[in-house]
Design an enzyme around this catalytic site. Structure first.
Site, PDB file in Angstrom:
ATOM      1  N   SER A   5       3.421   2.145   1.935  1.00 18.87           N
ATOM      2  CA  SER A   5       3.729   2.719   3.248  1.00 18.87           C
ATOM      3  C   SER A   5       5.107   3.366   3.263  1.00 18.87           C
ATOM      4  O   SER A   5       5.284   4.468   3.799  1.00 18.87           O
ATOM      5  CB  SER A   5       3.622   1.651   4.338  1.00 18.87           C
ATOM      6  OG  SER A   5       4.521   0.579   4.106  1.00 18.87           O
ATOM      7  N   LEU A  53       0.811  -1.215   0.000  1.00 21.96           N
ATOM      8  CA  LEU A  53       0.000   0.000   0.000  1.00 21.96           C
ATOM      9  C   LEU A  53       0.847   1.268   0.000  1.00 21.96           C
ATOM     10  O   LEU A  53       0.351   2.347   0.313  1.00 21.96           O
ATOM     11  CB  LEU A  53      -0.945   0.001   1.206  1.00 21.96           C
ATOM     12  CG  LEU A  53      -1.910  -1.181   1.279  1.00 21.96           C
ATOM     13  CD1 LEU A  53      -2.768  -1.095   2.531  1.00 21.96           C
ATOM     14  CD2 LEU A  53      -2.790  -1.248   0.032  1.00 21.96           C
ATOM     15  N   ASP A 104       4.729   4.641  -6.510  1.00 17.83           N
ATOM     16  CA  ASP A 104       4.214   4.834  -5.153  1.00 17.83           C
ATOM     17  C   ASP A 104       4.427   6.261  -4.670  1.00 17.83           C
ATOM     18  O   ASP A 104       3.500   6.914  -4.169  1.00 17.83           O
ATOM     19  CB  ASP A 104       4.888   3.859  -4.182  1.00 17.83           C
ATOM     20  CG  ASP A 104       4.438   2.424  -4.374  1.00 17.83           C
ATOM     21  OD1 ASP A 104       3.830   2.132  -5.423  1.00 17.83           O
ATOM     22  OD2 ASP A 104       4.704   1.590  -3.488  1.00 17.83           O
TER      23      ASP A 104
END
Length: 538
Positions: free
Chosen positions: A241, A239, A298
């Site tokens: 992070s 995700l 990301d």
């Protein structure tokens, strides 16, 4: 090593009402907190390069101006200044979202397109400046059990600031310098000596990213500071992070050296884009410290928010990023397998498959690329009236197809397949793995007409098998700043409530963090400001 903790008494920064704060960068009003209006920032973009030995000092009256807006009316611009003996800078906070890759994971590493969207789970970094005598920096990443202090004067400044090595805040860094990596290695290796090796490995990577950015952007005259991080993003679940953390670190350090302007409501679109890209570029450097060969998707979506289609064909050049500013806010079922995995391992797995079966693997990667482009076209056709059921079905079908290709690449996991099986049986949406795979999370795009009973039954089954469910939303804001770290939850007379560091560290779970700092879906408080991409860049 100096002060072993480098912390302030009671871990908080208190200022009585009516007391003027020290002014740092272009982000503070010199008015008393209790009467502070909403603030917008006006700054010259090339205010200072990071080679200045006094990079963390307050700009002079000729270097910055502040325009305040009170009840919608602009007040007279005035210069800011402070005397050398003025108080320490107040604490401030930055926040960046996690992300899910909706389409295109793994293909993006090989020059194909990927679509990623910000989610409402976020990281929060509280920066607390210490007194002049406290020559330490502390990295306190509570959620992974990392808490370490370095003496600023013992860091390898001579190596990072050598003329042949020195990088400036505006430089594009596309690879790590081996000599710089070697210089910080002993300092990164010193963290968490009593932890198990698997934990130490994570801590060393985090420390390496932090130190590489700190030494690249800062100077030996930096004031001491505590960098306290909390996150509502599941770690190691695909995700984003680590990218969220790197975006927070990048933004915080760039703010401290006064090379970011805004954000403010009337910030020119091109200026906002420059700021986002600057944060994003240095966040990518941090990601290289963490992952070795990251795709860059990301950190790009975490910095800019909303959703993007991203392609990086040549790592020596900036990526091609197409923001999808009309990406609809879609409720998402996010399920964590609780199965840890390594992005580097999964990326290497696909690389090995490509070496052994180049034609077949390239065909799969190309097919994933076409799925992403088809989804992009569908989203760009969405009108201002919202998404139609037909379009939602089309996007769901593409999610299902994308997952099948990822299974073919060998990056799924039995627990991911079990989630998909349970969701398909409940018939509430379309499911795929997100991120590197091999564990991590699955996302389900929910049908609009699902029955509450079906959702409840699915939740019970997921819980019984050890899965963790998150309710989240796609397409939120990117990097934001709360400067100073004051929650605007009081009246004008009362001012705001400062974020107590101890409370921030001790907030329990996602709900506790969101309740305290208030950026996510559950709580939103006035005070946060976000850099936003403009439609002209879409």
């Amino acid at each position: 090593m100096g002060n072993p903790r480098g912390r302030r008494t009671n871990g908080s920064i208190k200022t009585s009402k009516g007391t003027q704060r020290g002014t740092v960068s272009n982000l503070l009003s010199d008015q008393p907190l209790a009467a502070r209006p909403k603030v917008s920032i006006v700054s010259n973009d090339d205010s200072q390069d990071s080679s200045d030995g006094g990079a963390f000092t307050t700009p002079s009256t000729t270097e910055s101006t502040l325009k305040t807006t009170i009840n919608g009316t602009d007040s007279t611009e005035r210069n800011m200044s402070r005397k050398p003996s003025s108080p320490m800078a107040p604490a401030f906070m930055v926040s960046a979202p996690g992300k899910v890759i909706v389409y295109g994971e793994h293909a993006v590493v090989h020059g194909k397109a990927a679509m990623a969207a910000a989610i409402s789970l976020r990281s929060y970094l509280l920066v607390t400046t210490l007194s002049k005598s406290q020559r330490t920096i502390t990295m306190n990443f509570r959620d992974i059990g990392l808490d370490h202090t370095w003496n600023i004067d013992e860091l390898p400044w001579d190596v990072f600031h050598h003329p042949s090595k020195k990088k400036f805040y505006y430089d594009l860094v596309t690879s790590l310098d081996p000599e710089l990596v070697a210089a910080i290695q002993p300092h990164a290796d010193a963290v968490s000596p009593d932890k198990p090796e698997d934990v130490r490995k994570i801590h060393r990577r985090s420390a390496s990213a932090f130190l590489y950015l700190f030494l690249s952007l800062g100077s030996s005259q930096n004031p001491g500071a505590i960098y306290t991080l909390r996150s509502t993003i599941p770690i190691g679940a695909g995700l984003g992070s680590s990218a969220s953390v790197c975006v927070c670190l990048s933004a915080a350090l760039l703010l401290q050296i006064r090379t970011l302007a805004g954000p403010h409501p009337d910030q020119p679109p091109d200026e906002a884009e420059v700021q986002i890209e600057r944060i994003n570029r240095w966040a990518f450097v941090g990601e290289m410290c963490t992952h070795g060969n990251p795709s860059g998707v990301d950190n790009t979506v975490s910095a800019g928010g909303k959703a993007v289609v991203f392609r990086r064909e040549d790592y020596s050049k900036p990526p091609t990023v197409t923001p999808l500013l009309n990406f609809p806010e879609l409720p998402l079922l996010l399920v964590d397998t609780r199965q840890s995995r390594s992005t580097a391992v999964e990326v290497a797995k696909v690389g090995k498959l490509k070496d052994e079966y180049p034609v077949v693997t390239d065909s799969i990667l190309e097919a994933i690329d076409q799925v992403t482009l088809a989804a992009q076209q569908k989203i760009q056709e969405i009108s201002t009236n919202g998404i139609s059921y037909r379009t939602l079905e089309d996007l769901g079908t593409l999610i299902r197809i994308n997952h099948g290709f990822l299974v073919s690449l060998g990056v799924s996991h039995p627990r991911l397949e079990r989630i998909r099986e349970l969701v398909d049986y409940a018939d509430i949406g379309w499911t795929k793995l997100t991120g590197a795979g091999g564990g991590g999370c699955a996302i389900t795009l929910l049908r609009p007409d699902i029955k509450e009973e079906a959702v409840r039954e699915l939740e019970e089954k997921l819980s019984a098998e050890g899965f963790v469910k998150y309710e989240t939303t796609l397409g939120g804001d990117g990097i934001g700043v709360l400067w100073p770290a004051v929650l605007r939850n009081g009246t004008d007379e009362e001012g705001g409530e400062e974020i107590d560091q101890q409370k921030f560290e001790n907030a329990v779970g996602t709900e506790g963090i969101e309740r305290l700092v208030g950026v996510g879906v559950q709580e939103k408080r006035e005070g946060w400001k976000f850099w936003k991409r403009s439609p002209r860049f879409s």
